[in-house]
Scaffold this motif. Structure first.
Motif, PDB file in Angstrom:
ATOM      1  N   LEU A 131       0.887  -1.158   0.000  1.00 29.87           N
ATOM      2  CA  LEU A 131       0.000   0.000   0.000  1.00 29.87           C
ATOM      3  C   LEU A 131       0.927   1.210   0.000  1.00 29.87           C
ATOM      4  O   LEU A 131       1.691   1.402   0.947  1.00 29.87           O
ATOM      5  CB  LEU A 131      -0.893   0.008   1.244  1.00 29.87           C
ATOM      6  N   LEU A 132       0.883   1.992  -1.059  1.00 25.45           N
ATOM      7  CA  LEU A 132       1.814   3.103  -1.243  1.00 25.45           C
ATOM      8  C   LEU A 132       1.146   4.425  -0.867  1.00 25.45           C
ATOM      9  O   LEU A 132       0.074   4.756  -1.370  1.00 25.45           O
ATOM     10  CB  LEU A 132       2.284   3.148  -2.693  1.00 25.45           C
ATOM     11  N   TYR A 133       1.815   5.178  -0.011  1.00 22.22           N
ATOM     12  CA  TYR A 133       1.358   6.498   0.415  1.00 22.22           C
ATOM     13  C   TYR A 133       2.362   7.526  -0.110  1.00 22.22           C
ATOM     14  O   TYR A 133       3.317   7.886   0.583  1.00 22.22           O
ATOM     15  CB  TYR A 133       1.279   6.572   1.939  1.00 22.22           C
ATOM     16  N   LYS A 134       2.139   7.985  -1.329  1.00 20.87           N
ATOM     17  CA  LYS A 134       3.090   8.900  -1.968  1.00 20.87           C
ATOM     18  C   LYS A 134       3.206  10.220  -1.224  1.00 20.87           C
ATOM     19  O   LYS A 134       4.284  10.786  -1.144  1.00 20.87           O
ATOM     20  CB  LYS A 134       2.703   9.116  -3.427  1.00 20.87           C
ATOM     21  N   ASN A 135       2.093  10.718  -0.667  1.00 17.59           N
ATOM     22  CA  ASN A 135       2.121  11.993   0.052  1.00 17.59           C
ATOM     23  C   ASN A 135       3.033  11.956   1.266  1.00 17.59           C
ATOM     24  O   ASN A 135       3.573  12.985   1.680  1.00 17.59           O
ATOM     25  CB  ASN A 135       0.718  12.385   0.517  1.00 17.59           C
TER      26      ASN A 135
ATOM     27  N   ALA B  90       5.789   6.854   2.199  1.00 17.00           N
ATOM     28  CA  ALA B  90       5.710   5.659   3.049  1.00 17.00           C
ATOM     29  C   ALA B  90       4.987   4.544   2.309  1.00 17.00           C
ATOM     30  O   ALA B  90       4.314   4.779   1.301  1.00 17.00           O
ATOM     31  CB  ALA B  90       4.964   5.998   4.335  1.00 17.00           C
ATOM     32  N   GLU B  91       5.160   3.333   2.840  1.00 18.25           N
ATOM     33  CA  GLU B  91       4.452   2.184   2.295  1.00 18.25           C
ATOM     34  C   GLU B  91       4.245   1.145   3.380  1.00 18.25           C
ATOM     35  O   GLU B  91       5.029   1.045   4.329  1.00 18.25           O
ATOM     36  CB  GLU B  91       5.186   1.580   1.101  1.00 18.25           C
ATOM     37  N   ILE B  92       3.161   0.402   3.221  1.00 17.86           N
ATOM     38  CA  ILE B  92       2.904  -0.742   4.089  1.00 17.86           C
ATOM     39  C   ILE B  92       3.145  -1.975   3.237  1.00 17.86           C
ATOM     40  O   ILE B  92       2.436  -2.208   2.255  1.00 17.86           O
ATOM     41  CB  ILE B  92       1.468  -0.723   4.643  1.00 17.86           C
ATOM     42  N   ASN B  93       4.189  -2.717   3.571  1.00 22.26           N
ATOM     43  CA  ASN B  93       4.531  -3.944   2.847  1.00 22.26           C
ATOM     44  C   ASN B  93       3.697  -5.081   3.416  1.00 22.26           C
ATOM     45  O   ASN B  93       3.698  -5.318   4.622  1.00 22.26           O
ATOM     46  CB  ASN B  93       6.008  -4.279   3.002  1.00 22.26           C
ATOM     47  N   LEU B  94       3.005  -5.798   2.529  1.00 22.30           N
ATOM     48  CA  LEU B  94       2.142  -6.899   2.953  1.00 22.30           C
ATOM     49  C   LEU B  94       2.598  -8.201   2.298  1.00 22.30           C
ATOM     50  O   LEU B  94       3.011  -8.203   1.139  1.00 22.30           O
ATOM     51  CB  LEU B  94       0.691  -6.609   2.564  1.00 22.30           C
TER      52      LEU B  94
ATOM     53  N   GLY C   6       2.490  -7.671   7.829  1.00 23.18           N
ATOM     54  CA  GLY C   6       2.713  -6.361   7.237  1.00 23.18           C
ATOM     55  C   GLY C   6       3.636  -5.510   8.083  1.00 23.18           C
ATOM     56  O   GLY C   6       3.785  -5.740   9.290  1.00 23.18           O
ATOM     57  N   ALA C   7       4.256  -4.532   7.431  1.00 24.91           N
ATOM     58  CA  ALA C   7       5.165  -3.615   8.119  1.00 24.91           C
ATOM     59  C   ALA C   7       5.127  -2.260   7.433  1.00 24.91           C
ATOM     60  O   ALA C   7       5.056  -2.172   6.208  1.00 24.91           O
ATOM     61  CB  ALA C   7       6.588  -4.169   8.115  1.00 24.91           C
ATOM     62  N   LEU C   8       5.172  -1.217   8.234  1.00 21.23           N
ATOM     63  CA  LEU C   8       5.193   0.153   7.737  1.00 21.23           C
ATOM     64  C   LEU C   8       6.639   0.594   7.567  1.00 21.23           C
ATOM     65  O   LEU C   8       7.441   0.457   8.491  1.00 21.23           O
ATOM     66  CB  LEU C   8       4.480   1.080   8.729  1.00 21.23           C
TER      67      LEU C   8
ATOM     68  N   LYS D 256       1.165   7.776  13.384  1.00 20.51           N
ATOM     69  CA  LYS D 256      -0.146   7.657  14.040  1.00 20.51           C
ATOM     70  C   LYS D 256      -1.275   7.614  13.012  1.00 20.51           C
ATOM     71  O   LYS D 256      -2.216   6.834  13.154  1.00 20.51           O
ATOM     72  CB  LYS D 256      -0.344   8.801  15.029  1.00 20.51           C
ATOM     73  N   TYR D 257      -1.178   8.424  11.960  1.00 20.52           N
ATOM     74  CA  TYR D 257      -2.196   8.422  10.904  1.00 20.52           C
ATOM     75  C   TYR D 257      -2.230   7.072  10.192  1.00 20.52           C
ATOM     76  O   TYR D 257      -3.297   6.498   9.989  1.00 20.52           O
ATOM     77  CB  TYR D 257      -1.895   9.549   9.911  1.00 20.52           C
ATOM     78  N   LEU D 258      -1.054   6.554   9.832  1.00 14.03           N
ATOM     79  CA  LEU D 258      -0.990   5.286   9.102  1.00 14.03           C
ATOM     80  C   LEU D 258      -1.305   4.097  10.002  1.00 14.03           C
ATOM     81  O   LEU D 258      -1.810   3.076   9.534  1.00 14.03           O
ATOM     82  CB  LEU D 258       0.369   5.132   8.437  1.00 14.03           C
ATOM     83  N   LYS D 259      -1.041   4.227  11.289  1.00 18.13           N
ATOM     84  CA  LYS D 259      -1.417   3.155  12.225  1.00 18.13           C
ATOM     85  C   LYS D 259      -2.934   2.977  12.222  1.00 18.13           C
ATOM     86  O   LYS D 259      -3.430   1.852  12.300  1.00 18.13           O
ATOM     87  CB  LYS D 259      -0.911   3.473  13.633  1.00 18.13           C
ATOM     88  N   ASN D 260      -3.672   4.072  12.110  1.00 21.79           N
ATOM     89  CA  ASN D 260      -5.133   3.971  12.014  1.00 21.79           C
ATOM     90  C   ASN D 260      -5.540   3.179  10.775  1.00 21.79           C
ATOM     91  O   ASN D 260      -6.494   2.398  10.810  1.00 21.79           O
ATOM     92  CB  ASN D 260      -5.767   5.365  11.979  1.00 21.79           C
TER      93      ASN D 260
END
Length: 189
Positions: free
Chosen positions: A70-74, A77-81, A152-154, A170-174
């Motif tokens: 899951l890619l967060y370009k803004n 960051a990314e969450i690798n699954l 998964g890992a951030l 904190k935002y991505l943890k949600n």
């Protein structure tokens, strides 16, 4: 004329002295859009909800695991699954996930763990949050203990400075919590 030169020199000298002026406090401002979630139901054997600002990478097969991000370009960051089918190897995957978390814990200032259980959907998960100078601030795994295992890992694509990235964590943890809470396994009948 001497007095004029002395006065001029004195004014020049005083003008060159560095004067310390206190700077006002400033705070980093990050814009966090309201999270809007959408259901993902694709070729993988589970469904989940993801934040609409995250894009989904292509699925790949790596060492018998189906992986995607899951890619967060803004936020850079990314969450690798990583998904695996369980075949009497539940303990191996759990030990591997906890081993990776323990490696990060050695550099962390603190580790907190939250357990999730939804027996109706057969989802059992652990979410770990690490604070301090670690490569991954959030890690998790979810399973039904029989057929499915998702880990998964951030990660940030920058050198971690926890004080600076803490609001984003904190935002991505949600989003990770929402992924876990909305997780539904697909079973073949």
């Amino acid at each position: 004329m001497n007095k004029f030169l002395i006065s001029l020199f004195f004014l020049f000298y005083i003008g060159c002295l560095e004067v310390s002026v206190p700077k006002p406090k400033s705070f980093l401002y990050l814009f966090f859009p309201n999270a809007e979630y959408e259901k993902i139901d694709s070729e993988i054997p589970f469904k989940f909800e993801k934040n609409k600002i995250a894009s989904l990478s292509k699925f790949e097969i790596k060492n018998k695991s189906k992986t995607f991000n899951l890619l967060y370009k803004n936020f850079n960051a990314e969450i690798n699954l990583s998904y695996n089918t369980l075949k009497n190897n539940f303990e191996i995957y759990v030990n591997e996930a906890e081993f990776i978390t323990n490696r990060h814990e050695k550099l962390a200032n603190e580790l907190s763990k939250v357990a999730y259980e939804n027996s109706e959907k057969r989802v059992y998960a652990n979410l770990y949050e690490l604070t301090g100078p670690v490569a991954s601030q959030c890690q998790f795994y979810a399973t039904d203990s029989v057929n499915h295992f998702l880990s998964g890992a951030l990660y940030f694509k920058i050198k971690p400075n926890y004080d600076s990235i803490m609001p984003v964590v904190k935002y991505l943890k949600n989003d990770i919590e929402r992924l876990i809470e909305s997780l539904e396994w697909k079973y073949q009948d």
